[in-house]
Motif scaffolding. Structure first.
Motif: not given
Length: 123
Positions: A16-29
């Motif tokens: 997610c980080f390397n693709s710039g996916d903020l929504e994906g990152l936030a969904s990991l928490y």
């Protein structure tokens, strides 16, 4: 794709980080997760988490995971990652993180605590 093992949260974070996916990152928490955007600062609300993650994304860097470990006890897991962030222009950050992931009611894993700086919080 939801993480079904604690180590997959680390893998998905990197993707997610390397693709710039903020929504994906936030969904990991999980809701109310504690995130340490810098040593000495803890954010445990959704807005603070998203702002901190956005700040990291704005570096336009690429995260590489050098090594990981996970110790699982029931519905909790302690994970560590040695990571490197390469930022355009030649800058780089390298740290060893410490995280606590928790198995969610649906069987997936999410971060409950994420400390990208590991022991550096000890000063």
């Amino acid at each position: 794709m939801a993480a079904t093992e604690p180590s997959q949260v680390i893998e998905q974070f990197t993707e997610c980080f390397n693709s710039g996916d903020l929504e994906g990152l936030a969904s990991l928490y999980e809701d109310g997760a504690a995130f340490i955007p810098e040593p000495g600062t803890v954010s445990s609300d959704a807005a603070g988490l998203r702002a901190a993650l956005q700040g990291f994304l704005e570096t336009k860097g690429t995260v590489t995971i050098v090594s990981t470990s996970a110790v699982v006890k029931g519905d909790l897991a302690l994970t560590h990652s040695h990571w490197r962030l390469d930022i355009p222009g030649g800058e780089a950050m390298e740290h060893t993180s410490a995280e606590v992931a928790r198995r969610q009611p649906d069987g997936t894993w999410k971060y409950a605590i994420d400390n990208p700086y590991g022991g550096e919080v000890l000063g």
